[in-house]
Design a protein around this motif. Structure first.
Motif, mmCIF file in Angstrom:
data_model
loop_
_atom_site.group_PDB
_atom_site.id
_atom_site.type_symbol
_atom_site.label_atom_id
_atom_site.label_comp_id
_atom_site.label_asym_id
_atom_site.label_seq_id
_atom_site.Cartn_x
_atom_site.Cartn_y
_atom_site.Cartn_z
ATOM 1 N N THR A 1 0.835 -1.202 0.000
ATOM 2 C CA THR A 1 0.000 0.000 0.000
ATOM 3 C C THR A 1 0.867 1.248 0.000
ATOM 4 O O THR A 1 1.824 1.347 0.764
ATOM 5 C CB THR A 1 -0.910 0.026 1.241
ATOM 6 N N ALA A 2 0.524 2.200 -0.850
ATOM 7 C CA ALA A 2 1.163 3.517 -0.841
ATOM 8 C C ALA A 2 0.277 4.476 -0.050
ATOM 9 O O ALA A 2 -0.896 4.651 -0.377
ATOM 10 C CB ALA A 2 1.348 4.027 -2.264
ATOM 11 N N TRP A 3 0.835 5.057 1.004
ATOM 12 C CA TRP A 3 0.140 6.086 1.776
ATOM 13 C C TRP A 3 0.647 7.441 1.309
ATOM 14 O O TRP A 3 1.840 7.729 1.384
ATOM 15 C CB TRP A 3 0.399 5.916 3.272
ATOM 16 N N VAL B 1 -2.617 -0.946 -3.681
ATOM 17 C CA VAL B 1 -3.650 -0.053 -3.144
ATOM 18 C C VAL B 1 -3.002 1.288 -2.826
ATOM 19 O O VAL B 1 -1.850 1.340 -2.373
ATOM 20 C CB VAL B 1 -4.299 -0.636 -1.871
ATOM 21 N N VAL B 2 -3.733 2.368 -3.041
ATOM 22 C CA VAL B 2 -3.256 3.712 -2.711
ATOM 23 C C VAL B 2 -4.215 4.323 -1.694
ATOM 24 O O VAL B 2 -5.441 4.232 -1.848
ATOM 25 C CB VAL B 2 -3.182 4.608 -3.967
ATOM 26 N N VAL B 3 -3.648 4.924 -0.649
ATOM 27 C CA VAL B 3 -4.445 5.607 0.376
ATOM 28 C C VAL B 3 -4.030 7.076 0.413
ATOM 29 O O VAL B 3 -2.835 7.392 0.405
ATOM 30 C CB VAL B 3 -4.230 4.991 1.771
ATOM 31 N N VAL B 4 -5.011 7.968 0.451
ATOM 32 C CA VAL B 4 -4.748 9.399 0.611
ATOM 33 C C VAL B 4 -5.304 9.833 1.963
ATOM 34 O O VAL B 4 -6.460 9.543 2.294
ATOM 35 C CB VAL B 4 -5.391 10.226 -0.511
ATOM 36 N N GLN C 1 -5.404 0.286 6.874
ATOM 37 C CA GLN C 1 -4.339 -0.621 6.437
ATOM 38 C C GLN C 1 -4.829 -2.065 6.390
ATOM 39 O O GLN C 1 -4.476 -2.825 5.477
ATOM 40 C CB GLN C 1 -3.128 -0.522 7.364
ATOM 41 N N THR C 2 -5.655 -2.451 7.344
ATOM 42 C CA THR C 2 -6.232 -3.805 7.335
ATOM 43 C C THR C 2 -7.073 -4.033 6.086
ATOM 44 O O THR C 2 -6.981 -5.088 5.436
ATOM 45 C CB THR C 2 -7.089 -4.029 8.599
ATOM 46 N N ILE C 3 -7.880 -3.042 5.726
ATOM 47 C CA ILE C 3 -8.695 -3.147 4.508
ATOM 48 C C ILE C 3 -7.799 -3.201 3.277
ATOM 49 O O ILE C 3 -8.010 -4.008 2.366
ATOM 50 C CB ILE C 3 -9.671 -1.959 4.418
ATOM 51 N N ALA C 4 -6.778 -2.345 3.243
ATOM 52 C CA ALA C 4 -5.864 -2.311 2.094
ATOM 53 C C ALA C 4 -5.127 -3.631 1.939
ATOM 54 O O ALA C 4 -4.950 -4.131 0.821
ATOM 55 C CB ALA C 4 -4.875 -1.163 2.253
ATOM 56 N N ASP C 5 -4.712 -4.228 3.063
ATOM 57 C CA ASP C 5 -4.025 -5.526 2.997
ATOM 58 C C ASP C 5 -4.948 -6.608 2.447
ATOM 59 O O ASP C 5 -4.516 -7.484 1.684
ATOM 60 C CB ASP C 5 -3.517 -5.922 4.386
#
Length: 262
Positions: free
Chosen positions: A14-16, A51-54, A195-199
């Motif tokens: 995941t990229a934060w 996955v990318v998180v902003v 992060q749990t969802i992204a994983d």
């Protein structure tokens, strides 16, 4: 790193991407827009990122455009430098075209352009401290990246008009009831939850995720019968993929699949 308008962190697959101008409520400035575009390009190009998180640093996710820079642009109309609006158009184009799942993790105040950024995400998880609204009308400004177009489609016409016309901002819990936000968690649990969802998403086939995202986006703009035909054609083409063969083999062999994305 503290002086950078954007912080980029890689966690697992995941990229934060953090908006990092907390003293300005993470307002959308030219420097932030340029760095944000670079971060999106970096995440898109990294094949290990699925996955990318902003999210934002400080008390705000993003409170909208830097109005001082917007005023400066109006006073220097003939400048050869790209304007705030031109750079914003570039960023929103990249966010809309991002092929990987995009999650908005709203840590705090989310207004105007900040709401428009959040609405480019595939879904939104919010802190219980987040306040969300449009607010353009409070400053005599029109939305330009989806405030008046996307918000009615996401929460309904009357609710959207109320928020657009009044400039009011409301709780994340209310936005969950309206359907804009998928989950509301405590501020302390926000990053762990996301992060749990992204994983969980990262375990899926990146090929499937990419095509699903495309089918949903395109399908919403087409008559149902055409969208259904395109979905069936996509499935027929997908039957030749490695990931589908791997998924079916893993099911038969009662093991966890290892997807490669082709």
């Amino acid at each position: 790193m503290d002086n950078q308008p954007i912080i980029y962190e890689k966690r697992n697959q995941t990229a934060w991407i953090y908006l990092n101008c907390p003293n300005d409520m993470n307002a959308i400035s030219k420097a932030l827009l340029l760095a944000f575009q670079e971060a999106i390009d970096r995440a898109e190009a990294d094949e290990d990122i699925r996955v990318v998180v902003v999210s934002g640093k400080g008390k705000a996710f993003c409170a909208g455009a830097n109005l001082k820079e917007l005023m400066d642009d109006l006073e220097t109309k003939h400048s050869k430098e790209p304007s705030l609006l031109e750079l914003s158009e570039g960023l929103f184009g990249k966010l809309e075209k991002l092929r990987k799942p995009l999650i908005a993790a709203l840590n705090g105040i989310t207004l105007a352009g900040g709401l428009e950024i959040a609405m480019t995400a595939d879904f939104i998880i919010a802190s219980d401290k987040a306040k969300i609204g449009d607010a353009h009308a409070n400053f005599g400004v029109l939305p330009g990246a989806g405030g008046a177009v996307k918000l009615p489609r996401k929460i309904g016409v009357n609710r959207a008009k109320y928020l657009l016309f009044t400039g009011e901002f409301i709780s994340a819990a209310d936005m969950k009831a309206y359907g804009l936000v998928q989950e509301v968690v405590s501020a302390e649990e926000l990053e762990t939850t996301v992060q749990t969802i992204a994983d969980r998403i990262s375990e899926k086939s990146p090929l499937v995720l990419r095509k699903m995202k495309e089918l949903v986006t395109d399908g919403l703009e087409q008559p149902v019968e055409i969208a259904l035909k395109q979905e069936l054609l996509a499935l027929k083409a997908h039957t030749r993929s490695y990931d589908m063969a791997e998924g079916l083999a893993a099911f038969t062999e009662k093991r966890k699949p290892v997807f490669e994305g082709y």
